[in-house]
Design a protein around this motif. Sequence first.
Motif, PDB file in Angstrom:
ATOM      1  N   GLU A  39       0.829  -1.206   0.000  1.00 44.28           N
ATOM      2  CA  GLU A  39       0.000   0.000   0.000  1.00 44.28           C
ATOM      3  C   GLU A  39       0.863   1.256   0.000  1.00 44.28           C
ATOM      4  O   GLU A  39       0.654   2.193  -0.784  1.00 44.28           O
ATOM      5  CB  GLU A  39      -0.910  -0.003   1.232  1.00 44.28           C
ATOM      6  N   ALA A  40       1.853   1.296   0.889  1.00 46.66           N
ATOM      7  CA  ALA A  40       2.702   2.474   1.005  1.00 46.66           C
ATOM      8  C   ALA A  40       3.583   2.658  -0.229  1.00 46.66           C
ATOM      9  O   ALA A  40       3.821   3.790  -0.671  1.00 46.66           O
ATOM     10  CB  ALA A  40       3.560   2.384   2.263  1.00 46.66           C
ATOM     11  N   LEU A  41       4.073   1.560  -0.784  1.00 41.91           N
ATOM     12  CA  LEU A  41       4.902   1.663  -1.987  1.00 41.91           C
ATOM     13  C   LEU A  41       4.084   2.170  -3.175  1.00 41.91           C
ATOM     14  O   LEU A  41       4.573   2.968  -3.984  1.00 41.91           O
ATOM     15  CB  LEU A  41       5.524   0.300  -2.315  1.00 41.91           C
ATOM     16  N   ALA A  42       2.840   1.700  -3.280  1.00 40.36           N
ATOM     17  CA  ALA A  42       1.974   2.181  -4.361  1.00 40.36           C
ATOM     18  C   ALA A  42       1.693   3.670  -4.215  1.00 40.36           C
ATOM     19  O   ALA A  42       1.722   4.425  -5.197  1.00 40.36           O
ATOM     20  CB  ALA A  42       0.658   1.392  -4.371  1.00 40.36           C
ATOM     21  N   ARG A  43       1.436   4.108  -2.991  1.00 41.56           N
ATOM     22  CA  ARG A  43       1.147   5.524  -2.748  1.00 41.56           C
ATOM     23  C   ARG A  43       2.401   6.389  -2.847  1.00 41.56           C
ATOM     24  O   ARG A  43       2.300   7.619  -2.906  1.00 41.56           O
ATOM     25  CB  ARG A  43       0.479   5.684  -1.382  1.00 41.56           C
ATOM     26  N   ILE A 142      15.220  -6.418   2.197  1.00 36.64           N
ATOM     27  CA  ILE A 142      14.916  -6.103   3.586  1.00 36.64           C
ATOM     28  C   ILE A 142      13.941  -7.154   4.083  1.00 36.64           C
ATOM     29  O   ILE A 142      13.017  -7.559   3.365  1.00 36.64           O
ATOM     30  CB  ILE A 142      14.348  -4.678   3.756  1.00 36.64           C
ATOM     31  N   SER A 143      14.150  -7.623   5.308  1.00 38.80           N
ATOM     32  CA  SER A 143      13.381  -8.746   5.835  1.00 38.80           C
ATOM     33  C   SER A 143      12.694  -8.365   7.137  1.00 38.80           C
ATOM     34  O   SER A 143      13.286  -7.721   7.998  1.00 38.80           O
ATOM     35  CB  SER A 143      14.327  -9.931   6.073  1.00 38.80           C
ATOM     36  N   ALA A 241       8.362  -0.362   4.023  1.00 36.90           N
ATOM     37  CA  ALA A 241       8.150   0.470   2.843  1.00 36.90           C
ATOM     38  C   ALA A 241       8.986   1.735   2.906  1.00 36.90           C
ATOM     39  O   ALA A 241       9.563   2.180   1.894  1.00 36.90           O
ATOM     40  CB  ALA A 241       6.670   0.825   2.705  1.00 36.90           C
ATOM     41  N   GLY A 242       9.082   2.330   4.080  1.00 43.06           N
ATOM     42  CA  GLY A 242       9.870   3.544   4.234  1.00 43.06           C
ATOM     43  C   GLY A 242      11.326   3.322   3.898  1.00 43.06           C
ATOM     44  O   GLY A 242      11.969   4.166   3.238  1.00 43.06           O
ATOM     45  N   VAL A 244      12.526   1.010   1.869  1.00 41.59           N
ATOM     46  CA  VAL A 244      12.613   0.786   0.424  1.00 41.59           C
ATOM     47  C   VAL A 244      12.561   2.116  -0.324  1.00 41.59           C
ATOM     48  O   VAL A 244      13.361   2.366  -1.236  1.00 41.59           O
ATOM     49  CB  VAL A 244      11.482  -0.145  -0.050  1.00 41.59           C
ATOM     50  N   VAL A 245      11.628   2.961   0.057  1.00 41.97           N
ATOM     51  CA  VAL A 245      11.482   4.260  -0.611  1.00 41.97           C
ATOM     52  C   VAL A 245      12.738   5.105  -0.437  1.00 41.97           C
ATOM     53  O   VAL A 245      13.245   5.710  -1.393  1.00 41.97           O
ATOM     54  CB  VAL A 245      10.235   5.013  -0.082  1.00 41.97           C
ATOM     55  N   LYS A 246      13.259   5.145   0.770  1.00 44.61           N
ATOM     56  CA  LYS A 246      14.476   5.938   1.016  1.00 44.61           C
ATOM     57  C   LYS A 246      15.662   5.415   0.222  1.00 44.61           C
ATOM     58  O   LYS A 246      16.428   6.182  -0.366  1.00 44.61           O
ATOM     59  CB  LYS A 246      14.790   5.959   2.512  1.00 44.61           C
ATOM     60  N   ASP A 247      15.808   4.095   0.180  1.00 45.91           N
ATOM     61  CA  ASP A 247      16.933   3.522  -0.554  1.00 45.91           C
ATOM     62  C   ASP A 247      16.798   3.722  -2.056  1.00 45.91           C
ATOM     63  O   ASP A 247      17.758   4.119  -2.728  1.00 45.91           O
ATOM     64  CB  ASP A 247      17.044   2.021  -0.247  1.00 45.91           C
TER      65      ASP A 247
END
Length: 255
Positions: A39-43, A142-143, A241-242, A244-247
């Motif tokens: 959800e967060a990655l899509a947004r 990330i796990s 998600a945070g 992933v987005v930052k990286d």
Amino acid sequence: MLNQFSRTQLLIGEEGINRLSHARVAVFGIGGVGGYTVEALARSGVGTFDLVDDDKVCLTNLNRQIIATRSTVGQYKVDVAKQRILDINPDAVVNIYKTFYGPQTAGEFDFSSFDYVVDAIDTVSGKIELVMQANQAGVPIISCMGAGNKMDASAFQVADIYKTSVCPLARVMRHELKKRRVKKLKVVYSKELPITPIEDMAISCRTHCICPAGTVRKCTQRRQVPGSNAFVPAAAGLILAGEVVKDLSNYGGNL
């Protein structure tokens, strides 16, 4: 031009948004944790998704899974998640796999095609296989460690697996990865001591299974059905998600 990702662009810039739109992220496990990650990655504007989960939405998922509603009970989780992504961002590309990931099915995936891998599954063998495949392909992963049997959503931290403590799943992962000479793994884990679930046969999945028709892996097959809630798995998924987005967006110049 003003668009649905403009508020995010104010934080990570146009280049960051472009990086996300061209990124391909694989999320393994679309449950209480993985659903919120997706959800967060899509947004956030991620352009391409690979969603892997063979499970269907169950009535007992409604307490914690963002994809679970009365209208989605019985549907495959990846189907529901795909529809949510496309409702948020019609330009996204969503590949779905109704597959239980483990050593036996790892060969079905080309990890070199991914820009990032999110591990939100709950079997040790599957998690280890994900790490090994991602490392072999040179893809960031990330796990998520244990999110069940917990009540404190503020207890999550991001760390290398070898710097974790308290979490029983993290302890097992440290042991297994060390044997395989894996040097590092970014994880989300909780420092909260796990709670022992109340044994109430009146509401036990073992004696009152309500899994949707066609479910292959039922709760009755598990050694223990963990307690859960709406906020702890969600917090873990959003933290994943945070990261992933930052990286991927090179926020702070990490790449």
